[in-house]
Design a protein around this motif. Structure first.
Motif, PDB file in Angstrom:
ATOM      1  N   ASP A  18       0.836  -1.209   0.000  1.00 18.64           N
ATOM      2  CA  ASP A  18       0.000   0.000   0.000  1.00 18.64           C
ATOM      3  C   ASP A  18       0.865   1.251   0.000  1.00 18.64           C
ATOM      4  OD1 ASP A  18      -2.220  -1.468   0.058  1.00 18.64           O
ATOM      5  OD2 ASP A  18      -2.758  -1.034   2.137  1.00 18.64           O
ATOM      6  N   TYR A  19       0.376   2.283  -0.634  1.00 16.66           N
ATOM      7  CA  TYR A  19       1.073   3.563  -0.632  1.00 16.66           C
ATOM      8  C   TYR A  19       0.376   4.478   0.366  1.00 16.66           C
ATOM      9  CZ  TYR A  19       2.888   8.012  -2.392  1.00 16.66           C
ATOM     10  OH  TYR A  19       3.460   9.246  -2.507  1.00 16.66           O
ATOM     11  N   PHE A  20       0.651   4.231   1.644  1.00 13.27           N
ATOM     12  CA  PHE A  20       0.237   5.128   2.730  1.00 13.27           C
ATOM     13  C   PHE A  20      -1.099   5.815   2.548  1.00 13.27           C
ATOM     14  CE2 PHE A  20       4.879   5.133   2.389  1.00 13.27           C
ATOM     15  CZ  PHE A  20       5.140   4.382   3.514  1.00 13.27           C
ATOM     16  N   ALA A  28       2.471   1.155  -8.580  1.00 16.71           N
ATOM     17  CA  ALA A  28       1.530   1.774  -9.520  1.00 16.71           C
ATOM     18  C   ALA A  28       1.661   3.294  -9.474  1.00 16.71           C
ATOM     19  CB  ALA A  28       0.102   1.352  -9.196  1.00 16.71           C
ATOM     20  N   HIS A  29       1.833   3.818  -8.282  1.00 14.37           N
ATOM     21  CA  HIS A  29       1.990   5.267  -8.112  1.00 14.37           C
ATOM     22  C   HIS A  29       3.227   5.788  -8.856  1.00 14.37           C
ATOM     23  CE1 HIS A  29       2.497   9.155  -6.266  1.00 14.37           C
ATOM     24  NE2 HIS A  29       3.639   8.784  -5.735  1.00 14.37           N
ATOM     25  N   MET A  30       4.345   5.105  -8.697  1.00 17.75           N
ATOM     26  CA  MET A  30       5.585   5.560  -9.345  1.00 17.75           C
ATOM     27  C   MET A  30       5.513   5.379 -10.864  1.00 17.75           C
ATOM     28  SD  MET A  30       7.945   4.109  -6.302  1.00 17.75           S
ATOM     29  CE  MET A  30       9.611   4.455  -6.874  1.00 17.75           C
ATOM     30  N   LEU A  52      11.390   6.788 -10.099  1.00 17.08           N
ATOM     31  CA  LEU A  52      12.095   6.289  -8.914  1.00 17.08           C
ATOM     32  C   LEU A  52      11.887   7.169  -7.690  1.00 17.08           C
ATOM     33  CD1 LEU A  52      15.423   5.413 -10.788  1.00 17.08           C
ATOM     34  CD2 LEU A  52      13.544   3.852 -10.210  1.00 17.08           C
ATOM     35  N   HIS A  53      10.964   8.140  -7.739  1.00 19.15           N
ATOM     36  CA  HIS A  53      10.973   9.201  -6.731  1.00 19.15           C
ATOM     37  C   HIS A  53      10.669   8.720  -5.310  1.00 19.15           C
ATOM     38  CE1 HIS A  53       6.559   9.299  -7.435  1.00 19.15           C
ATOM     39  NE2 HIS A  53       6.492   9.806  -6.225  1.00 19.15           N
ATOM     40  N   ASP A  54       9.898   7.650  -5.169  1.00 18.92           N
ATOM     41  CA  ASP A  54       9.577   7.165  -3.814  1.00 18.92           C
ATOM     42  C   ASP A  54      10.332   5.895  -3.459  1.00 18.92           C
ATOM     43  OD1 ASP A  54       7.874   9.135  -2.887  1.00 18.92           O
ATOM     44  OD2 ASP A  54       6.065   8.176  -3.680  1.00 18.92           O
ATOM     45  N   ILE A  55      11.431   5.643  -4.163  1.00 21.93           N
ATOM     46  CA  ILE A  55      12.197   4.417  -3.915  1.00 21.93           C
ATOM     47  C   ILE A  55      12.661   4.369  -2.450  1.00 21.93           C
ATOM     48  CG2 ILE A  55      14.533   5.248  -4.526  1.00 21.93           C
ATOM     49  CD1 ILE A  55      13.099   2.119  -6.090  1.00 21.93           C
ATOM     50  N   TRP A 154       3.436  15.774 -10.846  1.00 17.46           N
ATOM     51  CA  TRP A 154       3.127  14.410 -11.331  1.00 17.46           C
ATOM     52  C   TRP A 154       2.849  13.506 -10.138  1.00 17.46           C
ATOM     53  CZ3 TRP A 154       8.229  15.289 -14.253  1.00 17.46           C
ATOM     54  CH2 TRP A 154       7.987  16.041 -15.414  1.00 17.46           C
ATOM     55  N   ASP A 155       3.608  13.691  -9.080  1.00 16.47           N
ATOM     56  CA  ASP A 155       3.435  12.889  -7.865  1.00 16.47           C
ATOM     57  C   ASP A 155       1.998  13.007  -7.347  1.00 16.47           C
ATOM     58  OD1 ASP A 155       3.907  11.488  -5.520  1.00 16.47           O
ATOM     59  OD2 ASP A 155       5.353  12.916  -4.708  1.00 16.47           O
ATOM     60  N   GLU A 156       1.503  14.218  -7.232  1.00 10.12           N
ATOM     61  CA  GLU A 156       0.141  14.417  -6.704  1.00 10.12           C
ATOM     62  C   GLU A 156      -0.912  13.819  -7.639  1.00 10.12           C
ATOM     63  OE1 GLU A 156      -0.115  15.306  -3.760  1.00 10.12           O
ATOM     64  OE2 GLU A 156       1.719  16.455  -3.419  1.00 10.12           O
TER      65      GLU A 156
HETATM   66 FE    FE Z   1       5.101   9.944  -4.512  1.00 11.77          FE
END
Ligand code: FE
Length: 184
Positions: A18-20, A28-30, A52-55, A154-156
């Motif tokens: 899960d992504y928090f 999927a988020h990345m 790779l931003h949330d690696i 893009w993250d949001e």
């Molecule tokens: Fe993110």
């Protein structure tokens, strides 16, 4: 192990967590963030950064000394430090700054905060809240501030359940091109 194989393994194994509090997995988020970067014509280093931003959230990454500083609100640094073994600043610095970019955007665009998801608002509070005017000015001066802000948007946006996007392997040639070679 080839670093790209290790990244592929992290996406396959840990990325399904899960992504928090968001409706998509971390992987999927990345992947969605990377697809948005491609859609917007971002240069390759920034596409790699989006991918790779949330690696730094991946558990397999945080070990030994990393564990001491690997709390959630440091995941930009954790990820960037890990990636810096294989990629240059154009990839790593937007990753490092993407947490601060949220604090920056909340300071300079009041409506930005209103669009944040509940989970993102919560993490903003533990990450220090919106920047002060002086902090925002200093942030905007940095060489990778613009890239970090693009990445942040893009993250949001990358939290759509069931969005059809290319898989990790689609990015392998791009990542191979960004890999630092010995002596570089
Ligand atoms: Fe993110």
């Amino acid at each position: 192990m080839n670093p790209i194989d290790e990244l592929a393994r992290l996406f396959a194994e840990e990325g399904t967590r899960d992504y928090f509090g968001e409706p998509v997995s971390q992987a999927a988020h990345m992947l969605q963030a990377a697809a948005l970067a491609v859609r917007d014509g971002a240069p390759e280093p920034l596409v790699a950064a989006a991918l790779l931003h949330d690696i730094g959230h991946f558990h397999g990454l945080v070990r030994g000394a990393d564990l001491m500083r690997g709390t959630d609100n440091r995941h930009g640094d954790t990820g960037a430090d890990w990636l810096a073994r294989w990629f240059d600043d154009a990839v790593c610095e937007p990753v490092r700054l993407h947490v601060d970019a949220k604090r920056y955007l909340c300071a300079v665009e009041p409506e930005y905060y209103d669009r944040l998801s509940d989970a993102s608002r919560y993490t903003l509070s533990v990450q220090g809240g919106p920047m002060t005017e002086a902090e925002a000015a200093a942030f905007a001066d940095g060489p990778y501030a613009d890239d970090a802000v693009r990445l942040r948007r893009w993250d949001e946006a990358a939290k759509e359940p069931g969005a059809g996007v290319p898989p990790f392997e689609w990015y392998r040639p791009l990542l191979e091109r960004r890999l630092l070679r010995d002596g570089e």
